[in-house]
Design an enzyme around this catalytic site. Structure first.
Site, PDB file in Angstrom:
ATOM      1  N   GLY A 130      30.825  36.175  39.565  1.00 34.95           N
ATOM      2  CA  GLY A 130      32.646  37.143  39.192  1.00 34.95           C
ATOM      3  C   GLY A 130      32.887  36.544  40.895  1.00 34.95           C
ATOM      4  N   ASP A 174      43.790  32.622  49.263  1.00 31.62           N
ATOM      5  CA  ASP A 174      43.199  34.353  49.152  1.00 31.62           C
ATOM      6  C   ASP A 174      42.863  34.299  50.385  1.00 31.62           C
ATOM      7  OD1 ASP A 174      41.425  36.308  46.788  1.00 31.62           O
ATOM      8  OD2 ASP A 174      40.294  35.586  48.777  1.00 31.62           O
ATOM      9  N   LYS A 207      45.481  41.334  44.963  1.00 31.81           N
ATOM     10  CA  LYS A 207      45.970  41.047  46.626  1.00 31.81           C
ATOM     11  C   LYS A 207      47.124  39.832  46.745  1.00 31.81           C
ATOM     12  CE  LYS A 207      42.499  38.782  45.313  1.00 31.81           C
ATOM     13  NZ  LYS A 207      41.182  38.543  45.241  1.00 31.81           N
ATOM     14  N   LYS A 235      44.894  37.760  52.142  1.00 29.02           N
ATOM     15  CA  LYS A 235      44.539  38.951  53.515  1.00 29.02           C
ATOM     16  C   LYS A 235      44.604  38.529  55.043  1.00 29.02           C
ATOM     17  CE  LYS A 235      40.385  38.795  49.437  1.00 29.02           C
ATOM     18  NZ  LYS A 235      38.687  37.607  49.084  1.00 29.02           N
ATOM     19  N   THR A 275      36.772  41.733  34.701  1.00 30.99           N
ATOM     20  CA  THR A 275      35.937  41.708  35.431  1.00 30.99           C
ATOM     21  C   THR A 275      36.191  43.045  36.835  1.00 30.99           C
ATOM     22  OG1 THR A 275      35.267  40.001  35.775  1.00 30.99           O
ATOM     23  CG2 THR A 275      34.498  41.051  37.697  1.00 30.99           C
ATOM     24  N   VAL A 276      37.267  43.456  37.402  1.00 31.93           N
ATOM     25  CA  VAL A 276      37.388  44.198  38.738  1.00 31.93           C
ATOM     26  C   VAL A 276      38.027  45.477  36.970  1.00 31.93           C
ATOM     27  CG1 VAL A 276      38.384  45.692  40.166  1.00 31.93           C
ATOM     28  CG2 VAL A 276      38.330  43.150  40.211  1.00 31.93           C
TER      29      VAL A 276
END
Ligand code: HSE
Length: 400
Positions: free
Chosen positions: A182, A196, A100, A200, A11-12
């Protein structure tokens, strides 16, 4: 010409190529040179893809090509991303990443290796998706002592909570939508359980301190226990529920946590909906400043990676200053932190609740089998003791 390699065409990674190609003319003007995607590393082939000829399967081809100046690591995970990144930096190739997990685990080591090899390890896309937050902390806010950071840092959970509130949607259905868009991690537990957001807030706190806030020491609670009934109560209170990452310095110790909070609909963070993230930074001179935008998704995240590529391209052979070393930051014990709590218990426990918690504000949302209330401010430890004696259905911390 400045040659770029993209590691991971998911995706990225595919978004990075799309951004570089889509905004080619203006990006080249801003770099004052030509950016060229020379390689795309992936295990798969992409027949019919316009960039299929750039796809390679062996990382050494990229590593040993002296023409490659900048690498975009958009693979995610620790293995093999850690080795790939380290080896690139040791060869003086800058690395720009959205990873991350890797930044939270090995950030200071990789920053140090980059510095020793006259290149840069940049990770704007690792926090807040497309929102500029790492660069503001490292440049625009360098006159500030940052005293606190409060953020909605996960797009997937914010999307889920927004749909639960506004449409009464089922958790599983909204999660599926977030995956299709996504936003979600490969293992969505990382989103739902707050892991997650934990990484961060650990990254942001480390940049705030200049030392390391280890994500493993961050108290983390996700949204898996939030139910439709919680939103019925929240509505009655003119409140909503959001997942926050919080970090605050208190007498040299850091208090850092991830947890759902119930907050007033008038709170600026209550208006941050869907996939959007927001980060509120408190500086000792500036006061508050807030950063808002799309916190996940292909092009927003890719745009942040490519912004780093431009910065790396402008600083070939030169260090972009970043202050984050591996000295551990002292952490404040969770037990001593104070909150107000929204509590749900069975209606039969009404009297016991009043006896144990003394001053409470009762919440009647028309759920007859339950007695619900908001406590006064009290420490986590005190709340734990009283609530386990009472026996409760659930509790949500209150954000004032
Ligand atoms: N899964 C992450 C999120 C992606 O939903 O925020 C962006 O880091």
């Amino acid at each position: 010409m400045i040659n770029v390699a993209v590691l991971g065409y998911g995706t990225v990674g595919s978004g990075v190529v799309e951004v570089i190609e889509g905004n080619k003319a203006l990006i080249n003007k801003r770099v004052d040179d030509e950016l060229n995607v020379k390689y795309i590393l992936d295990l798969r082939d992409f027949p019919g893809d316009p960039y299929e000829s750039k796809v390679v399967h062996d990382y050494n081809e990229i590593l040993n090509d002296p023409e490659v100046n900048i690498i975009c690591e958009t693979m995610g995970g620790l293995k093999p991303a850690y080795d790939f990144t380290k080896n690139a930096l040791l060869k003086g190739k800058s690395v720009c990443t959205s990873n991350k997990e890797l930044v939270a685990e090995h950030g200071p080591e990789l920053i140090k290796i980059a510095k020793e090899n006259n290149c840069n390890y940049l990770f704007e896309a690792s926090v807040g998706g497309g929102i500029p937050i790492i660069r503001p902390i490292n440049s625009a806010l360098t006159a500030e002592k940052i005293e606190g950071i409060t953020g909605i840092l996960n797009g997937t959970t914010n999307y889920i909570l927004t749909k639960m509130e506004k449409e009464g949607s089922k958790f599983e259905d909204v999660l599926k939508e977030a995956q299709e868009l996504g936003y979600a991690e490969r293992n969505p537990e990382a989103d739902i359980e707050g892991y997650d957001a934990c990484r961060k807030i650990a990254i942001l706190s480390s940049l705030m301190a200049g030392h390391t806030v280890d994500y493993k020491n961050v108290y983390t609670e996700g949204i898996s226990k939030i139910t439709a009934d919680d939103f019925i109560y929240a509505k009655k209170l003119n409140r909503t529920i959001k997942l926050f990452g919080i970090s605050r310095e208190d007498n040299g110790k850091y208090f850092t946590m991830v947890s759902p909070f119930m907050l007033s609909k008038d709170h600026p963070m209550a208006m941050v909906n869907d996939v959007f993230n927001a980060i509120y930074v408190e500086g000792n001179m500036l006061g508050g400043s807030m950063y808002y935008g799309r916190g996940a998704g292909k092009l927003p995240t890719a745009s942040a990676v490519v912004g780093d590529v431009v910065d790396a391209a402008r600083h070939l052979g030169k260090e972009i200053k970043m202050f984050w070393d591996d000295e551990p930051v002292a952490m404040k014990e969770m037990d001593s932190v104070e909150f107000k709590y929204f509590v749900r218990t069975e209606s039969s426990k009404h009297e016991d609740a009043l006896r144990l918690f003394e001053t409470v504000s009762v919440v009647d949302a028309g759920i007859d089998s339950e007695f619900a209330f908001i406590t006064d401010k009290m420490t986590e430890k005190d709340f734990e003791n009283k609530s386990s004696e009472l026996g409760i259905i659930s509790r949500i911390r209150i954000m004032d």
